[in-house]
Write a protein that holds these residues in place. Structure first.
Motif, mmCIF file in Angstrom:
data_model
loop_
_atom_site.group_PDB
_atom_site.id
_atom_site.type_symbol
_atom_site.label_atom_id
_atom_site.label_comp_id
_atom_site.label_asym_id
_atom_site.label_seq_id
_atom_site.Cartn_x
_atom_site.Cartn_y
_atom_site.Cartn_z
ATOM 1 N N LYS A 245 1.679 45.936 53.940
ATOM 2 C CA LYS A 245 1.250 46.212 52.558
ATOM 3 C C LYS A 245 1.005 47.691 52.241
ATOM 4 O O LYS A 245 0.395 48.025 51.237
ATOM 5 N N SER B 203 0.998 40.847 43.721
ATOM 6 C CA SER B 203 0.301 42.082 43.366
ATOM 7 C C SER B 203 0.673 42.539 41.964
ATOM 8 O O SER B 203 1.799 42.325 41.510
ATOM 9 N N TYR C 72 7.687 47.969 49.203
ATOM 10 C CA TYR C 72 6.567 47.014 49.279
ATOM 11 C C TYR C 72 6.503 46.212 47.981
ATOM 12 O O TYR C 72 6.508 44.977 48.000
ATOM 13 N N GLN D 139 -4.932 54.617 53.029
ATOM 14 C CA GLN D 139 -4.089 54.987 51.878
ATOM 15 C C GLN D 139 -4.838 54.736 50.575
ATOM 16 O O GLN D 139 -4.612 55.380 49.584
ATOM 17 N N ASN D 140 -5.740 53.716 50.621
ATOM 18 C CA ASN D 140 -6.385 53.280 49.381
ATOM 19 C C ASN D 140 -7.670 54.056 49.106
ATOM 20 O O ASN D 140 -8.341 54.557 50.013
ATOM 21 N N PHE E 210 -11.184 55.321 51.614
ATOM 22 C CA PHE E 210 -11.201 56.765 51.839
ATOM 23 C C PHE E 210 -12.534 57.349 51.364
ATOM 24 O O PHE E 210 -13.135 58.231 52.010
ATOM 25 N N LEU F 110 -12.386 63.845 50.089
ATOM 26 C CA LEU F 110 -11.464 62.976 49.340
ATOM 27 C C LEU F 110 -10.605 63.847 48.425
ATOM 28 O O LEU F 110 -11.120 64.752 47.754
ATOM 29 N N SER F 111 -9.307 63.601 48.435
ATOM 30 C CA SER F 111 -8.417 64.274 47.466
ATOM 31 C C SER F 111 -8.201 63.317 46.301
ATOM 32 O O SER F 111 -7.788 62.162 46.520
ATOM 33 N N CYS G 233 -6.300 58.491 37.121
ATOM 34 C CA CYS G 233 -5.673 57.175 36.939
ATOM 35 C C CYS G 233 -6.711 56.055 36.800
ATOM 36 O O CYS G 233 -7.802 56.137 37.366
ATOM 37 N N ARG H 279 -7.537 51.910 37.183
ATOM 38 C CA ARG H 279 -7.151 50.673 37.857
ATOM 39 C C ARG H 279 -8.215 49.606 37.599
ATOM 40 O O ARG H 279 -9.328 49.918 37.165
ATOM 41 N N TYR I 19 -10.512 47.407 39.507
ATOM 42 C CA TYR I 19 -11.066 47.210 40.851
ATOM 43 C C TYR I 19 -11.860 45.906 40.875
ATOM 44 O O TYR I 19 -12.877 45.797 40.204
ATOM 45 N N VAL J 197 -10.561 56.944 38.540
ATOM 46 C CA VAL J 197 -10.931 57.370 39.903
ATOM 47 C C VAL J 197 -12.311 58.027 39.865
ATOM 48 O O VAL J 197 -13.184 57.745 40.694
ATOM 49 N N ARG K 107 0.009 61.807 42.972
ATOM 50 C CA ARG K 107 0.689 61.117 44.093
ATOM 51 C C ARG K 107 1.937 60.448 43.526
ATOM 52 O O ARG K 107 1.868 59.733 42.520
HETATM 53 C C1 WQD Z 1 -5.983 53.778 43.442
HETATM 54 C C2 WQD Z 1 -6.142 55.098 42.684
HETATM 55 C C3 WQD Z 1 -4.670 56.846 43.400
HETATM 56 C C4 WQD Z 1 -6.377 57.391 47.367
HETATM 57 C C5 WQD Z 1 -2.045 49.969 45.943
HETATM 58 C C6 WQD Z 1 -0.880 49.022 45.950
HETATM 59 C C7 WQD Z 1 -1.349 47.641 45.560
HETATM 60 C C8 WQD Z 1 -2.441 47.223 46.480
HETATM 61 C C9 WQD Z 1 -3.595 48.221 46.383
HETATM 62 C C10 WQD Z 1 -1.769 46.038 48.458
HETATM 63 C C11 WQD Z 1 -4.811 55.750 42.353
HETATM 64 C C12 WQD Z 1 -6.137 57.213 43.653
HETATM 65 C C13 WQD Z 1 -6.137 56.921 46.095
HETATM 66 C C14 WQD Z 1 -6.871 58.716 47.535
HETATM 67 C C15 WQD Z 1 -6.835 59.015 45.166
HETATM 68 N N1 WQD Z 1 -1.953 47.175 47.820
HETATM 69 N N2 WQD Z 1 -6.367 57.719 45.017
HETATM 70 N N3 WQD Z 1 -7.080 59.478 46.413
HETATM 71 O O1 WQD Z 1 -2.109 52.586 44.444
HETATM 72 O O2 WQD Z 1 -3.510 51.320 42.711
HETATM 73 O O3 WQD Z 1 -2.531 50.081 44.632
HETATM 74 O O4 WQD Z 1 -3.076 49.495 46.777
HETATM 75 O O5 WQD Z 1 -1.955 44.921 48.074
HETATM 76 O O6 WQD Z 1 -0.269 46.750 45.662
HETATM 77 O O7 WQD Z 1 0.056 49.459 44.991
HETATM 78 O O8 WQD Z 1 -4.405 51.656 45.027
HETATM 79 O O9 WQD Z 1 -6.353 52.582 46.199
HETATM 80 O O10 WQD Z 1 -4.048 53.526 46.722
HETATM 81 O O11 WQD Z 1 -5.107 54.044 44.537
HETATM 82 O O12 WQD Z 1 -7.035 59.734 44.170
HETATM 83 O O13 WQD Z 1 -7.111 59.219 48.681
HETATM 84 O O14 WQD Z 1 -6.859 56.013 43.505
HETATM 85 O O15 WQD Z 1 -3.973 57.972 42.908
HETATM 86 O O16 WQD Z 1 -4.925 56.364 41.097
HETATM 87 P P1 WQD Z 1 -3.087 51.508 44.122
HETATM 88 P P2 WQD Z 1 -4.990 52.967 45.727
#
Ligand code: WQD
Length: 342
Positions: A86, A126, A151, A200-201, A205, A217-218, A231, A233, A235, A274, A297
């Protein structure tokens, strides 16, 4: 007591769903290949419910092993399928790993379900399938757009495979649950998210930065057309996501489904930027988070949050936990994991 198979049941959303299934009185059997989870999660589940699920380490890419598993467990009443790779970024680098692990395994499971007199199947999908939706909040009728990553493509293809199979197998009933952004941990702090390597998420982080595991954190961009430039989302607390799986499964077991293939968005219906997530974390933890704004990103959509009407009305399900609840539980979990491994 109905026996339910949970593939990927030692993973983040899988383990929380196993707990809710057991709380509802289901007997749970978990398949997991442990490629992105730990066998210790079984202890965490048992600590919460007092019941240890049956567990089989099994790689679902092994077709023969999948066949013999279902031959042995011919009393399975439902399957909730989480097992998949994932990581969006990794999928760009390793597309074939993703197509094999996320698609071939789904086909092998569906082949077994098709043999059953009746089968109930819940698929972990997703909101990625929507890409950048034209309209917000996003309903289940929003067009599925060309995936930004292999993915995301495996989720789109997965849904199509299930839909096509349901068309020729009326005894197979399936629901795809399109998660927005699952975050947080169980209130007992016995299970939570266990990202391997650099997260990654966003939320893991944040908690790893706050605990000192990461320097800073970036924040990927603050020049988006949103309220504060970062951005947006949806949550959603992982326990709310888990409970939705039980409700969806019961819909199928009770034959309350309107057709034998349905999709539901799982979100709170509220978008958070964010910076708002960071503010929530700082409020509930009392910690000042060290972060900096950097460039965007690749592949990020500007804004995505769910229209929850269909799940609220047809599943009779809605989220009960807030972003603050999620951030506090994620922080408590991070502290538990770090301090217990020292
Ligand atoms: C969220 C926001 C980033 C990390 C992905 C997949 C989705 C699901 C969840 C699996 C964005 C910002 C992130 C960081 C940041 N995966 N960010 N600094 O990309 O919405 O979803 O993960 O099921 O299918 O697409 O989630 O948590 O990666 O990012 O600024 O170090 O946080 O740019 O805006 P995302 P995320």
């Amino acid at each position: 007591m109905d026996k339910i198979l949970v593939t990927g049941g030692l993973g983040f959303i899988g383990s929380h769903t196993v707990v809710e299934l057991q709380n509802e009185g289901f007997e749970v059997i978990i398949i997991d290949d442990l490629s992105n989870s730990s066998i210790n999660v079984l202890d965490g589940i048992t600590a919460i419910t007092g019941k240890t699920p049956i567990f089989e380490k099994l790689d679902l890419k092994d077709k023969a092993r999948v066949e013999s598993f279902f031959a042995k467990h011919d009393d399975i009443k439902g399957v909730i399928h989480f097992a998949a790779s994932k990581a969006v970024g990794e999928s760009v680098q390793e597309p074939l790993l993703y197509y094999e692990n996320n698609i071939a395994t789904l086909v092998y499971i569906l082949k077994e379900l098709k043999k059953m007199p009746e089968a109930n199947f819940i698929f972990s999908s997703s909101c990625t399938v929507y890409g950048q939706a034209d309209e917000l909040p996003i309903t289940e009728n929003a067009p599925v757009k060309k995936a930004e990553s292999p993915y995301g493509n495996t989720k789109q293809i997965g849904e199509e495979i299930i839909k096509d199979t349901c068309k020729i197998a009326p005894k197979l009933k399936a629901i795809s649950l399109r998660y927005f952004n699952p975050v947080g941990a169980h209130e007992s702090v016995n299970i939570g998210e266990l990202p391997i390597g650099v997260p990654q998420n966003l939320v893991p982080f944040i908690t790893q930065t706050a605990i000192g595991l990461r320097e800073q954190l970036s924040v990927f961009g603050d020049d988006y057309p949103t309220q504060d430039g970062t951005c947006v989302r949806d949550y959603i607390h992982v326990v709310d996501v888990a409970k939705a799986h039980v409700v969806a499964l019961e819909r199928l077991l009770k034959n309350e489904n309107k057709s034998n293939y349905e999709t539901f968005n799982l979100g709170t219906g509220k978008g958070s930027s964010v910076l708002e997530v960071i503010q929530s974390f700082e409020k509930v933890s009392g910690k000042k988070l060290n972060y900096k704004i950097v460039g965007r990103r690749e592949g990020d959509v500007i804004s995505a949050y769910a229209d929850t009407t269909k799940a609220n009305k047809e599943l009779g399900w809605k989220t009960k936990l807030s972003l603050d609840d999620a951030m506090l539980s994620a922080w408590k979990w991070e502290q538990k994991v770090r301090y217990s491994t020292e």
